[in-house]
Write a protein that holds these residues in place. Structure first.
Motif, mmCIF file in Angstrom:
data_model
loop_
_atom_site.group_PDB
_atom_site.id
_atom_site.type_symbol
_atom_site.label_atom_id
_atom_site.label_comp_id
_atom_site.label_asym_id
_atom_site.label_seq_id
_atom_site.Cartn_x
_atom_site.Cartn_y
_atom_site.Cartn_z
ATOM 1 N N LEU A 230 0.832 -1.195 0.000
ATOM 2 C CA LEU A 230 0.000 0.000 0.000
ATOM 3 C C LEU A 230 0.869 1.248 0.000
ATOM 4 O O LEU A 230 2.076 1.190 0.257
ATOM 5 C CB LEU A 230 -0.924 -0.024 1.214
ATOM 6 N N THR A 231 0.262 2.399 -0.287
ATOM 7 C CA THR A 231 1.027 3.647 -0.311
ATOM 8 C C THR A 231 1.579 3.999 1.061
ATOM 9 O O THR A 231 2.564 4.738 1.167
ATOM 10 C CB THR A 231 0.162 4.809 -0.823
ATOM 11 N N SER A 232 0.987 3.450 2.117
ATOM 12 C CA SER A 232 1.492 3.683 3.474
ATOM 13 C C SER A 232 2.757 2.895 3.761
ATOM 14 O O SER A 232 3.418 3.120 4.778
ATOM 15 C CB SER A 232 0.418 3.285 4.489
ATOM 16 N N GLY A 233 3.092 1.974 2.878
ATOM 17 C CA GLY A 233 4.232 1.096 3.088
ATOM 18 C C GLY A 233 3.848 -0.252 3.661
ATOM 19 O O GLY A 233 4.669 -1.176 3.697
ATOM 20 N N GLU A 234 2.606 -0.400 4.115
ATOM 21 C CA GLU A 234 2.145 -1.679 4.652
ATOM 22 C C GLU A 234 2.107 -2.725 3.540
ATOM 23 O O GLU A 234 1.672 -2.454 2.422
ATOM 24 C CB GLU A 234 0.755 -1.534 5.264
ATOM 25 N N LYS A 235 2.563 -3.927 3.867
ATOM 26 C CA LYS A 235 2.551 -5.025 2.911
ATOM 27 C C LYS A 235 1.609 -6.112 3.413
ATOM 28 O O LYS A 235 1.636 -6.468 4.585
ATOM 29 C CB LYS A 235 3.957 -5.588 2.726
ATOM 30 N N ILE A 236 0.774 -6.620 2.514
ATOM 31 C CA ILE A 236 -0.180 -7.654 2.887
ATOM 32 C C ILE A 236 -0.168 -8.770 1.846
ATOM 33 O O ILE A 236 0.122 -8.531 0.668
ATOM 34 C CB ILE A 236 -1.619 -7.106 3.028
ATOM 35 N N ALA A 237 -0.467 -9.970 2.306
ATOM 36 C CA ALA A 237 -0.700 -11.098 1.397
ATOM 37 C C ALA A 237 -2.211 -11.204 1.235
ATOM 38 O O ALA A 237 -2.905 -11.713 2.116
ATOM 39 C CB ALA A 237 -0.113 -12.380 1.964
ATOM 40 N N ALA A 238 -2.737 -10.670 0.132
ATOM 41 C CA ALA A 238 -4.182 -10.519 -0.052
ATOM 42 C C ALA A 238 -4.760 -11.698 -0.821
ATOM 43 O O ALA A 238 -4.245 -12.071 -1.880
ATOM 44 C CB ALA A 238 -4.479 -9.219 -0.793
ATOM 45 N N LYS A 239 -5.828 -12.255 -0.291
ATOM 46 C CA LYS A 239 -6.581 -13.281 -1.010
ATOM 47 C C LYS A 239 -7.623 -12.577 -1.868
ATOM 48 O O LYS A 239 -8.480 -11.860 -1.362
ATOM 49 C CB LYS A 239 -7.255 -14.242 -0.045
ATOM 50 N N LEU A 240 -7.536 -12.788 -3.190
ATOM 51 C CA LEU A 240 -8.381 -12.068 -4.144
ATOM 52 C C LEU A 240 -9.116 -13.050 -5.042
ATOM 53 O O LEU A 240 -8.541 -14.038 -5.506
ATOM 54 C CB LEU A 240 -7.533 -11.135 -5.015
ATOM 55 N N ILE A 241 -10.373 -12.771 -5.307
ATOM 56 C CA ILE A 241 -11.072 -13.532 -6.329
ATOM 57 C C ILE A 241 -10.555 -13.076 -7.689
ATOM 58 O O ILE A 241 -10.328 -11.888 -7.924
ATOM 59 C CB ILE A 241 -12.593 -13.350 -6.234
ATOM 60 N N LEU A 242 -10.293 -14.013 -8.577
ATOM 61 C CA LEU A 242 -9.756 -13.717 -9.904
ATOM 62 C C LEU A 242 -10.913 -13.738 -10.890
ATOM 63 O O LEU A 242 -11.516 -14.784 -11.130
ATOM 64 C CB LEU A 242 -8.707 -14.762 -10.280
ATOM 65 N N ASP A 243 -11.202 -12.576 -11.488
ATOM 66 C CA ASP A 243 -12.467 -12.412 -12.202
ATOM 67 C C ASP A 243 -12.250 -11.818 -13.587
ATOM 68 O O ASP A 243 -11.972 -10.633 -13.730
ATOM 69 C CB ASP A 243 -13.376 -11.509 -11.377
ATOM 70 N N THR A 244 -12.428 -12.641 -14.610
ATOM 71 C CA THR A 244 -12.275 -12.138 -15.979
ATOM 72 C C THR A 244 -13.407 -11.212 -16.397
ATOM 73 O O THR A 244 -13.310 -10.538 -17.417
ATOM 74 C CB THR A 244 -12.208 -13.312 -16.983
ATOM 75 N N GLY A 245 -14.480 -11.176 -15.621
ATOM 76 C CA GLY A 245 -15.580 -10.279 -15.934
ATOM 77 C C GLY A 245 -15.503 -8.953 -15.216
ATOM 78 O O GLY A 245 -16.393 -8.122 -15.369
ATOM 79 N N ALA A 246 -14.450 -8.744 -14.432
ATOM 80 C CA ALA A 246 -14.267 -7.493 -13.704
ATOM 81 C C ALA A 246 -13.290 -6.615 -14.469
ATOM 82 O O ALA A 246 -12.185 -7.039 -14.781
ATOM 83 C CB ALA A 246 -13.743 -7.772 -12.301
ATOM 84 N N GLY A 247 -13.693 -5.380 -14.737
ATOM 85 C CA GLY A 247 -12.871 -4.530 -15.573
ATOM 86 C C GLY A 247 -11.739 -3.831 -14.871
ATOM 87 O O GLY A 247 -10.821 -3.342 -15.510
ATOM 88 N N HIS A 248 -11.786 -3.745 -13.539
ATOM 89 C CA HIS A 248 -10.769 -2.983 -12.831
ATOM 90 C C HIS A 248 -9.488 -3.784 -12.636
ATOM 91 O O HIS A 248 -9.488 -5.005 -12.804
ATOM 92 C CB HIS A 248 -11.304 -2.542 -11.471
ATOM 93 N N PRO A 249 -8.398 -3.145 -12.192
ATOM 94 C CA PRO A 249 -7.225 -3.917 -11.751
ATOM 95 C C PRO A 249 -7.512 -4.659 -10.444
ATOM 96 O O PRO A 249 -7.497 -5.882 -10.414
ATOM 97 C CB PRO A 249 -6.138 -2.851 -11.578
ATOM 98 N N ILE A 250 -7.796 -3.914 -9.339
ATOM 99 C CA ILE A 250 -8.140 -4.554 -8.080
ATOM 100 C C ILE A 250 -9.127 -3.685 -7.301
ATOM 101 O O ILE A 250 -9.208 -2.475 -7.501
ATOM 102 C CB ILE A 250 -6.914 -4.823 -7.163
ATOM 103 N N SER A 251 -9.887 -4.323 -6.429
ATOM 104 C CA SER A 251 -10.623 -3.618 -5.385
ATOM 105 C C SER A 251 -10.221 -4.244 -4.060
ATOM 106 O O SER A 251 -10.032 -5.465 -3.965
ATOM 107 C CB SER A 251 -12.138 -3.700 -5.598
#
Length: 448
Positions: A230-251
């Protein structure tokens, strides 16, 4: 700025499991719409109506000994469109979407044209004020893709096309397909050539020069872990749904049960419409994220309001959602049976992430989808400053008629470069003839 949001209700009723926000803040042309949000929600609610036997073991099969096939797809505004046959008729255009767990027909005219039978009528409540949504479910239609066929596939069918994906995409769209397709094959997606290569799932196939990323298939959808700074410098291991129907990079929705800290540089606004009303939040960036061994920098991200989304994530524990704007930077292979994703860098891997800089939300109109109407203008945006308003019609951009341009071409222009100017021919709302058209200058403005 187009707002596009997806919220899925998980296997526990009313458990909102994903927000796929797409706003042209991110990138016009990568959007998946607020319409798709409601489609995803509807699909899971309809899934409750089908029995376990009706939705199990439904797969596409190759004829004879055939082992693979190459089939083209069309990328339109960051939605993958494939052609399907239904009950031997068609072809029909469907969105290929890993975020969809049940085959959905959004165009009710197909009921008669392809002779769909064994329908059960249901009403769906929970979409806000107004009458319940009416739909059908059926346990038995035949679906063909290329030379392959899936017999007795379960489906949900809307009685009214309330989502109007065709107007968003600018071409006829008849529905969405996801899990049934990806669970049937090893699927290789070449975004450069816009081709799908599909293999029998038992094929011993190792992606040459491809990097393997583990997938978790939960609730008929794929998940992965991405290291995010993150821009704060915090690092996370994020579990994300992988979605070919989603137009954004990430939410990014929830960070261990609490909201993510929103970066100081952001755009605040209404990000879309959810189950209980508007979704508020912010659009900003993260320093970096990884997918496998690859690291992408300065990535645009959505930070939906925690009370609207993150606090309602119940059925699958996760942090957010990764969309096709990340995936299309690679050529990828999905192998659900081996719980794996293979990545090979594409030619746009290191291109910067840009958002829409016009502030316009556009929709196609007319029988041939060759007209372009303004459906929303983002307050304070370049379009608002230029005097554009809802229901104005865009006639031409830099003297080229929009009837000769694709929606994706227009999207790409409006995210091309900050301070770039366009000459826009506009027919104001209420004008009675083209003699009343106006010519304005629209200058793009980067805001994040």
């Amino acid at each position: 700025m187009t707002r596009f949001t997806k919220i899925w209700i998980g296997l526990k009723f009313y458990a909102v499991t994903c927000l796929c926000i797409m706003s042209n803040h991110f990138d016009r042309g990568i959007s998946c719409s607020v319409r798709t949000l409601m489609i995803k929600l509807l699909i899971v609610m309809l899934g409750f109506v089908l029995t376990a036997n009706e939705v199990s073991a439904q797969r596409f099969e190759f004829p004879g000994r055939r082992k693979k096939e190459i089939v083209p797809f069309k990328m339109v505004k960051n939605l993958m469109i494939i052609k399907l046959m239904i009950n031997g008729k068609g072809p029909f255009n469907f969105v290929l979407d890993t975020g969809v767990g049940l085959f959905l027909i959004s165009d009710p005219k197909l009921i008669d044209s392809v002779e769909i039978k064994n329908l059960r009528s249901i009403n769906i409540t929970g979409f806000g004020d107004g009458e319940p949504l009416s739909a059908y479910v059926t346990p038995s239609i035949d679906v063909g893709f290329g030379s392959t066929n899936a017999k007795s596939l379960s489906a949900a069918i809307l009685k009214k096309d309330i989502f109007e994906l065709s107007n968003y995409v600018g071409m006829p769209v008849h529905g969405l397909i996801g899990y049934e397709f990806f669970n049937s094959f090893i699927v290789k997606i070449n975004f450069t050539l816009s081709t799908l290569t599909i293999y029998r799932p038992e094929t011993t196939y190792i992606a040459r020069k491809g990097y393997r990323v583990p997938l978790m298939i939960e609730d008929r959808k794929p998940y992965l872990v991405s290291n995010i700074e993150l821009t704060s410098g915090e690092k996370i291991a994020a579990k994300l749904i992988l979605d070919t129907g989603a137009g954004h990079p990430i939410s990014l929705e929830t960070n261990g049960g609490v909201p993510f800290e929103v970066p100081k540089v952001n755009i605040a606004g209404n990000l879309g419409i959810g189950l209980t009303g508007p979704i508020s939040g912010y659009i900003s960036r993260v320093k970096s994220l990884s997918i496998g061994k690859y690291t992408l920098n300065n990535v645009i991200a959505a930070f939906p309001d925690y009370d609207d989304v993150g606090s309602k994530v119940y059925s699958v524990s996760r942090n957010g959602n990764m969309g096709i704007t990340i995936l299309k930077r690679f050529n990828v292979i999905f192998d659900y049976n081996e719980s794996a994703l293979y990545l090979k860098p594409g030619i746009i891997l290191n291109e910067p992430f840009e958002h829409d800089m016009s502030g316009l939300e556009l929709t196609s109109a007319g029988q041939k989808f060759d007209r372009m109407l303004v459906s929303r203008v983002e307050p304070g945006s370049s379009a608002a400053e230029a005097g554009l308003s809802k229901d104005d019609e865009i006639l031409a951009i830099n003297f080229k008629p929009v009837s000769e341009m694709s929606p994706s071409e227009i999207d790409n222009l409006f995210r091309s470069k900050s301070d770039r100017s366009f000459i826009i021919d506009v027919l104001p709302h209420g004008a009675k003839s083209n003699k009343e058209k106006e010519r304005i200058i629209l200058t793009l403005k980067r805001r994040i």
